[in-house]
Design a protein around this motif. Sequence first.
Motif, PDB file in Angstrom:
ATOM      1  N   TYR A  19       0.835  -1.205   0.000  1.00 11.30           N
ATOM      2  CA  TYR A  19       0.000   0.000   0.000  1.00 11.30           C
ATOM      3  C   TYR A  19       0.871   1.256   0.000  1.00 11.30           C
ATOM      4  N   PHE A  20       1.891   1.274   0.868  1.00 13.68           N
ATOM      5  CA  PHE A  20       2.754   2.456   0.959  1.00 13.68           C
ATOM      6  C   PHE A  20       3.577   2.654  -0.309  1.00 13.68           C
ATOM      7  N   LEU A  21       4.019   1.559  -0.911  1.00  8.50           N
ATOM      8  CA  LEU A  21       4.753   1.678  -2.178  1.00  8.50           C
ATOM      9  C   LEU A  21       3.855   2.233  -3.282  1.00  8.50           C
ATOM     10  N   PHE A  22       2.602   1.775  -3.302  1.00  8.38           N
ATOM     11  CA  PHE A  22       1.651   2.269  -4.302  1.00  8.38           C
ATOM     12  C   PHE A  22       1.497   3.789  -4.178  1.00  8.38           C
ATOM     13  N   LEU A  23       1.356   4.261  -2.944  1.00 13.01           N
ATOM     14  CA  LEU A  23       1.214   5.704  -2.738  1.00 13.01           C
ATOM     15  C   LEU A  23       2.485   6.450  -3.142  1.00 13.01           C
ATOM     16  N   GLN A  24       3.646   5.907  -2.763  1.00 11.75           N
ATOM     17  CA  GLN A  24       4.900   6.587  -3.104  1.00 11.75           C
ATOM     18  C   GLN A  24       5.104   6.683  -4.606  1.00 11.75           C
ATOM     19  N   ARG A  25       4.713   5.658  -5.334  1.00  9.75           N
ATOM     20  CA  ARG A  25       4.847   5.665  -6.795  1.00  9.75           C
ATOM     21  C   ARG A  25       4.082   6.828  -7.423  1.00  9.75           C
ATOM     22  N   LEU A  26       2.984   7.233  -6.810  1.00 14.38           N
ATOM     23  CA  LEU A  26       2.171   8.311  -7.362  1.00 14.38           C
ATOM     24  C   LEU A  26       2.932   9.634  -7.397  1.00 14.38           C
ATOM     25  N   PHE A  27       3.937   9.767  -6.528  1.00 15.10           N
ATOM     26  CA  PHE A  27       4.639  11.043  -6.385  1.00 15.10           C
ATOM     27  C   PHE A  27       6.065  10.993  -6.926  1.00 15.10           C
ATOM     28  N   VAL A  28       6.349   9.966  -7.730  1.00 14.78           N
ATOM     29  CA  VAL A  28       7.675   9.835  -8.346  1.00 14.78           C
ATOM     30  C   VAL A  28       7.495   9.704  -9.856  1.00 14.78           C
ATOM     31  N   GLY A  29       8.235  10.491 -10.612  1.00 16.84           N
ATOM     32  CA  GLY A  29       8.128  10.436 -12.064  1.00 16.84           C
ATOM     33  C   GLY A  29       9.143   9.498 -12.682  1.00 16.84           C
ATOM     34  N   GLY A  30       9.206   9.479 -14.005  1.00 20.30           N
ATOM     35  CA  GLY A  30      10.159   8.652 -14.724  1.00 20.30           C
ATOM     36  C   GLY A  30       9.746   7.189 -14.789  1.00 20.30           C
ATOM     37  N   LYS A  31      10.685   6.346 -15.153  1.00 19.92           N
ATOM     38  CA  LYS A  31      10.421   4.916 -15.249  1.00 19.92           C
ATOM     39  C   LYS A  31      10.356   4.310 -13.853  1.00 19.92           C
ATOM     40  N   LYS A  32       9.339   3.475 -13.619  1.00 17.22           N
ATOM     41  CA  LYS A  32       9.142   2.884 -12.295  1.00 17.22           C
ATOM     42  C   LYS A  32       8.981   1.374 -12.421  1.00 17.22           C
ATOM     43  N   LEU A 177     -13.318  11.482   3.382  1.00 18.48           N
ATOM     44  CA  LEU A 177     -12.619  12.562   4.081  1.00 18.48           C
ATOM     45  C   LEU A 177     -12.027  12.075   5.403  1.00 18.48           C
ATOM     46  N   CYS A 178     -12.756  11.212   6.105  1.00 22.59           N
ATOM     47  CA  CYS A 178     -12.249  10.657   7.367  1.00 22.59           C
ATOM     48  C   CYS A 178     -10.994   9.822   7.115  1.00 22.59           C
ATOM     49  N   LEU A 179     -11.044   8.983   6.088  1.00 21.03           N
ATOM     50  CA  LEU A 179      -9.892   8.141   5.776  1.00 21.03           C
ATOM     51  C   LEU A 179      -8.707   8.978   5.298  1.00 21.03           C
ATOM     52  N   LEU A 180      -9.007  10.058   4.569  1.00 20.77           N
ATOM     53  CA  LEU A 180      -7.946  10.950   4.121  1.00 20.77           C
ATOM     54  C   LEU A 180      -7.269  11.617   5.312  1.00 20.77           C
ATOM     55  N   PHE A 181      -8.075  11.981   6.313  1.00 22.06           N
ATOM     56  CA  PHE A 181      -7.505  12.586   7.516  1.00 22.06           C
ATOM     57  C   PHE A 181      -6.601  11.606   8.247  1.00 22.06           C
ATOM     58  N   PHE A 182      -7.046  10.359   8.395  1.00 21.86           N
ATOM     59  CA  PHE A 182      -6.231   9.345   9.071  1.00 21.86           C
ATOM     60  C   PHE A 182      -4.878   9.174   8.377  1.00 21.86           C
ATOM     61  N   ASN A 183      -4.861   9.317   7.049  1.00 20.24           N
ATOM     62  CA  ASN A 183      -3.652   9.106   6.245  1.00 20.24           C
ATOM     63  C   ASN A 183      -2.895  10.398   5.948  1.00 20.24           C
ATOM     64  N   ALA A 184      -3.335  11.517   6.518  1.00 23.16           N
ATOM     65  CA  ALA A 184      -2.785  12.819   6.136  1.00 23.16           C
ATOM     66  C   ALA A 184      -1.287  12.924   6.393  1.00 23.16           C
ATOM     67  N   GLY A 185      -0.827  12.488   7.561  1.00 20.12           N
ATOM     68  CA  GLY A 185       0.600  12.554   7.872  1.00 20.12           C
ATOM     69  C   GLY A 185       1.421  11.702   6.918  1.00 20.12           C
ATOM     70  N   LEU A 186       0.927  10.495   6.642  1.00 22.29           N
ATOM     71  CA  LEU A 186       1.595   9.589   5.710  1.00 22.29           C
ATOM     72  C   LEU A 186       1.715  10.224   4.331  1.00 22.29           C
ATOM     73  N   LEU A 187       0.609  10.752   3.812  1.00 20.55           N
ATOM     74  CA  LEU A 187       0.619  11.342   2.474  1.00 20.55           C
ATOM     75  C   LEU A 187       1.554  12.545   2.393  1.00 20.55           C
ATOM     76  N   ALA A 188       1.555  13.379   3.438  1.00 13.08           N
ATOM     77  CA  ALA A 188       2.411  14.569   3.435  1.00 13.08           C
ATOM     78  C   ALA A 188       3.880  14.193   3.319  1.00 13.08           C
ATOM     79  N   TYR A 189       4.296  13.194   4.077  1.00 12.33           N
ATOM     80  CA  TYR A 189       5.716  12.813   4.055  1.00 12.33           C
ATOM     81  C   TYR A 189       6.086  12.031   2.799  1.00 12.33           C
ATOM     82  N   LEU A 190       5.151  11.254   2.240  1.00 13.19           N
ATOM     83  CA  LEU A 190       5.450  10.549   0.991  1.00 13.19           C
ATOM     84  C   LEU A 190       5.549  11.525  -0.174  1.00 13.19           C
TER      85      LEU A 190
END
Length: 248
Positions: A19-32, A177-190
């Motif tokens: 799950y965390f890798l999937f999210l990180q991929r969204l914020f990285v460009g180029g070949k993955k 929105l509730c789930l987004l809030f729970f994940n807010a810290g994770l998303l910000a740092y990724l």
Amino acid sequence: MKTVFVNGSPKKRFCASAYFLFLQRLFVGGKKVTLKLRTPADHEPILKELDDAQAVVFALPLYVDGIPSHVLRFLERMETYCREKELHLAVYCIANNGFIEGKQNEPLMQQFENFCARAGLVWGGGVGIGGGVMLNVTRIVFEVQIGLLLLNILLSVIQKGDFFPKGAFLSFGENALCLLFFNAGLLAYLIRMGHFIRRGGCAGKKYTRILVPSFIFILFADIFFIIVSLIGGGIFRGWLAKKKPTEI
């Protein structure tokens, strides 16, 4: 730019690391390229992808305050391989644990930093995540809610011919929105680390957690692990399960 994403969880499916890798991929460009690391058979495919990569991102769980043993075995091979090939790619890490505080991942981060120093690689930093299991559950809940929304739309079309049931969309939006809030810290740092991965810079070590009060986290964590333990055959992970006799 090529980035290799390595899922170091020993689980076959539904793991938080994926799950965390999937999210990180969204914020990285180029070949993955995304690969799993579970057994020695996975070593060679990963090493070959490192030849023309600029960065590698490991996502893995914290095991006994450190790196899981199967990942350690791979890092030993990776050190030798990178030295022989004279590779100097940047290494990033996304570590998660079942405790509430992301700071619990600090020993694992130090191990990766020491590995990079020994292997002649660039330590790019990482994100340590507390409550990783619960964050992964929020992902599963969100997928279920998407299914329920589609079901409500289908029923609304059949019963009323309405493709946009207001109540269903409002309920889905509130839950999202509730789930987004729970994940807010994770998303910000990724998002932040994705910026450094694209630039090839050092993101440093950052720690976050699921954004719920600790007393609520502990309550739900206790309930969750009791249920998991019961499914596994006993109150505490197999105490009551049938065991094979030990040979003497």
